[in-house]
Structures are given as C-alpha cells and as structure tokens.
Design a protein around this motif. Structure first.
Motif, PDB file in Angstrom:
ATOM      1  N   MET A  25     111.536  23.242  10.098  1.00 33.44           N
ATOM      2  CA  MET A  25     110.225  22.833   9.654  1.00 33.44           C
ATOM      3  C   MET A  25     110.269  22.620   8.145  1.00 33.44           C
ATOM      4  N   PRO A  26     109.793  21.485   7.679  1.00 30.93           N
ATOM      5  CA  PRO A  26     109.773  21.230   6.242  1.00 30.93           C
ATOM      6  C   PRO A  26     108.851  22.226   5.525  1.00 30.93           C
ATOM      7  N   VAL A  27     109.177  22.497   4.291  1.00 30.29           N
ATOM      8  CA  VAL A  27     108.417  23.456   3.493  1.00 30.29           C
ATOM      9  C   VAL A  27     106.956  23.017   3.360  1.00 30.29           C
ATOM     10  N   GLU A  28     106.726  21.723   3.190  1.00 31.75           N
ATOM     11  CA  GLU A  28     105.361  21.226   3.033  1.00 31.75           C
ATOM     12  C   GLU A  28     104.508  21.554   4.250  1.00 31.75           C
ATOM     13  N   ALA A  29     105.074  21.448   5.435  1.00 31.85           N
ATOM     14  CA  ALA A  29     104.336  21.755   6.661  1.00 31.85           C
ATOM     15  C   ALA A  29     104.032  23.249   6.750  1.00 31.85           C
ATOM     16  N   LEU A  30     104.978  24.062   6.349  1.00 34.67           N
ATOM     17  CA  LEU A  30     104.774  25.507   6.354  1.00 34.67           C
ATOM     18  C   LEU A  30     103.672  25.909   5.375  1.00 34.67           C
ATOM     19  N   VAL A  31     103.678  25.314   4.195  1.00 36.20           N
ATOM     20  CA  VAL A  31     102.649  25.587   3.193  1.00 36.20           C
ATOM     21  C   VAL A  31     101.276  25.158   3.712  1.00 36.20           C
ATOM     22  N   ALA A  32     101.217  23.989   4.335  1.00 37.78           N
ATOM     23  CA  ALA A  32      99.945  23.494   4.874  1.00 37.78           C
ATOM     24  C   ALA A  32      99.413  24.420   5.967  1.00 37.78           C
ATOM     25  N   GLN A  33     100.291  24.920   6.842  1.00 35.69           N
ATOM     26  CA  GLN A  33      99.857  25.840   7.897  1.00 35.69           C
ATOM     27  C   GLN A  33      99.358  27.147   7.311  1.00 35.69           C
ATOM     28  N   ALA A  34     100.026  27.651   6.299  1.00 26.88           N
ATOM     29  CA  ALA A  34      99.594  28.896   5.658  1.00 26.88           C
ATOM     30  C   ALA A  34      98.233  28.709   5.007  1.00 26.88           C
ATOM     31  N   LYS A  35      98.013  27.589   4.360  1.00 24.78           N
ATOM     32  CA  LYS A  35      96.721  27.326   3.721  1.00 24.78           C
ATOM     33  C   LYS A  35      95.609  27.214   4.758  1.00 24.78           C
ATOM     34  N   ARG A  36      95.880  26.568   5.887  1.00 20.81           N
ATOM     35  CA  ARG A  36      94.872  26.482   6.953  1.00 20.81           C
ATOM     36  C   ARG A  36      94.545  27.858   7.498  1.00 20.81           C
ATOM     37  N   LEU A  37      95.563  28.687   7.660  1.00 22.01           N
ATOM     38  CA  LEU A  37      95.356  30.049   8.151  1.00 22.01           C
ATOM     39  C   LEU A  37      94.525  30.860   7.161  1.00 22.01           C
ATOM     40  N   ILE A  38      94.832  30.757   5.886  1.00 16.59           N
ATOM     41  CA  ILE A  38      94.069  31.473   4.861  1.00 16.59           C
ATOM     42  C   ILE A  38      92.625  30.995   4.852  1.00 16.59           C
ATOM     43  N   ASN A  39      92.409  29.682   4.882  1.00 18.98           N
ATOM     44  CA  ASN A  39      91.047  29.144   4.879  1.00 18.98           C
ATOM     45  C   ASN A  39      90.271  29.587   6.114  1.00 18.98           C
ATOM     46  N   PHE A  40      90.939  29.684   7.248  1.00 20.43           N
ATOM     47  CA  PHE A  40      90.297  30.139   8.479  1.00 20.43           C
ATOM     48  C   PHE A  40      89.805  31.570   8.321  1.00 20.43           C
ATOM     49  N   PHE A  41      90.629  32.436   7.735  1.00 14.41           N
ATOM     50  CA  PHE A  41      90.270  33.845   7.624  1.00 14.41           C
ATOM     51  C   PHE A  41      89.427  34.173   6.393  1.00 14.41           C
ATOM     52  N   ILE A  42      89.131  33.201   5.573  1.00 14.76           N
ATOM     53  CA  ILE A  42      88.210  33.409   4.457  1.00 14.76           C
ATOM     54  C   ILE A  42      86.761  33.346   4.969  1.00 14.76           C
ATOM     55  N   ALA A  43      86.531  32.618   6.043  1.00 14.76           N
ATOM     56  CA  ALA A  43      85.180  32.506   6.607  1.00 14.76           C
ATOM     57  C   ALA A  43      84.658  33.891   6.988  1.00 14.76           C
ATOM     58  N   PRO A  44      83.367  34.149   6.756  1.00 15.84           N
ATOM     59  CA  PRO A  44      82.814  35.492   6.996  1.00 15.84           C
ATOM     60  C   PRO A  44      83.025  36.024   8.408  1.00 15.84           C
ATOM     61  N   LYS A  45      82.810  35.188   9.406  1.00 16.92           N
ATOM     62  CA  LYS A  45      82.940  35.656  10.786  1.00 16.92           C
ATOM     63  C   LYS A  45      84.392  36.020  11.112  1.00 16.92           C
ATOM     64  N   GLN A  46      85.318  35.179  10.655  1.00 14.26           N
ATOM     65  CA  GLN A  46      86.732  35.449  10.929  1.00 14.26           C
ATOM     66  C   GLN A  46      87.233  36.631  10.107  1.00 14.26           C
ATOM     67  N   SER A  47      86.705  36.773   8.903  1.00 21.10           N
ATOM     68  CA  SER A  47      87.060  37.922   8.073  1.00 21.10           C
ATOM     69  C   SER A  47      86.622  39.221   8.741  1.00 21.10           C
ATOM     70  N   GLU A  48      85.455  39.185   9.358  1.00 19.99           N
ATOM     71  CA  GLU A  48      84.962  40.360  10.092  1.00 19.99           C
ATOM     72  C   GLU A  48      85.855  40.675  11.293  1.00 19.99           C
ATOM     73  N   ARG A  49      86.267  39.638  12.012  1.00 23.50           N
ATOM     74  CA  ARG A  49      87.171  39.848  13.148  1.00 23.50           C
ATOM     75  C   ARG A  49      88.509  40.420  12.682  1.00 23.50           C
ATOM     76  N   LEU A  50      88.992  39.938  11.556  1.00 19.97           N
ATOM     77  CA  LEU A  50      90.240  40.438  10.995  1.00 19.97           C
ATOM     78  C   LEU A  50      90.097  41.908  10.600  1.00 19.97           C
ATOM     79  N   GLU A  51      88.966  42.252  10.020  1.00 18.77           N
ATOM     80  CA  GLU A  51      88.694  43.637   9.641  1.00 18.77           C
ATOM     81  C   GLU A  51      88.667  44.543  10.873  1.00 18.77           C
ATOM     82  N   ASP A  52      88.019  44.083  11.948  1.00 20.36           N
ATOM     83  CA  ASP A  52      87.962  44.869  13.185  1.00 20.36           C
ATOM     84  C   ASP A  52      89.357  45.077  13.775  1.00 20.36           C
ATOM     85  N   ALA A  53      90.176  44.036  13.738  1.00 14.78           N
ATOM     86  CA  ALA A  53      91.537  44.149  14.262  1.00 14.78           C
ATOM     87  C   ALA A  53      92.350  45.144  13.444  1.00 14.78           C
TER      88      ALA A  53
END
Length: 87
Positions: A1-29
């Motif tokens: 996997m190219p580095v650019e694709a890995l960076v893009a996936q990590a950024k999408r994951l971070i942005n997903f878990f910054i949202a309040p609802k997902q952050s709460e789910r992450l906290e519960d986990a």
C-alpha cells in the motif's frame, strides 16, 4: 500500500473519531477494556502547522487501536439504522 493511501486512511479514521458521537463510543469501548487505568484517550488531530502532530496523532491511534476495533466491529454488525448511518 502506498504511503499516501495509508496517510489518507489514518486521517479519515481520525476525523471519524473526532465526531462527538463516535468519540463517546470510543470512550465506552475504552472503559469496557479498562485501558490505561480508566484514563480515556481521544483521537488527536493532525495539524499541518504544528510540528510533530502527525507523529502524535498516529501514536494515539496505536494506543487506542483495540478500542477502535471494538467500535468499528459493533458498527458493522449492528442492525440499528443510526449505527449504519454513522459507519
């Protein structure tokens, strides 16, 4: 996997878990896993103008990897319409 694709996936994951609802789910986990003696860690943003923020954001993802896997697994197997919209 190219580095650019890995960076893009990590950024999408971070942005997903910054949202309040997902952050709460992450906290519960994390509470369920009892990580870091009940300390709750949130995803960190990668900010272009902050030196070393990419490293710190990726390091945090590694620390909360097990909790992220739990949240993503529960979102994909959940039958609730709201959970499907969130995933």
């Amino acid at each position: 996997m190219p580095v650019e694709a890995l960076v893009a996936q990590a950024k999408r994951l971070i942005n997903f878990f910054i949202a309040p609802k997902q952050s709460e789910r992450l906290e519960d986990a994390q509470k369920m896993l009892r990580l870091q003696d009940n300390d709750v860690l949130r995803a960190k943003m990668d900010i272009l103008t902050h030196w070393n923020s990419s490293f710190l954001a990726w390091e945090r993802l590694l620390l909360i990897k097990d909790a992220i896997n739990i949240v993503l697994a529960t979102l994909t197997v959940s039958n609730a319409l709201e959970a499907w919209k969130d995933s």
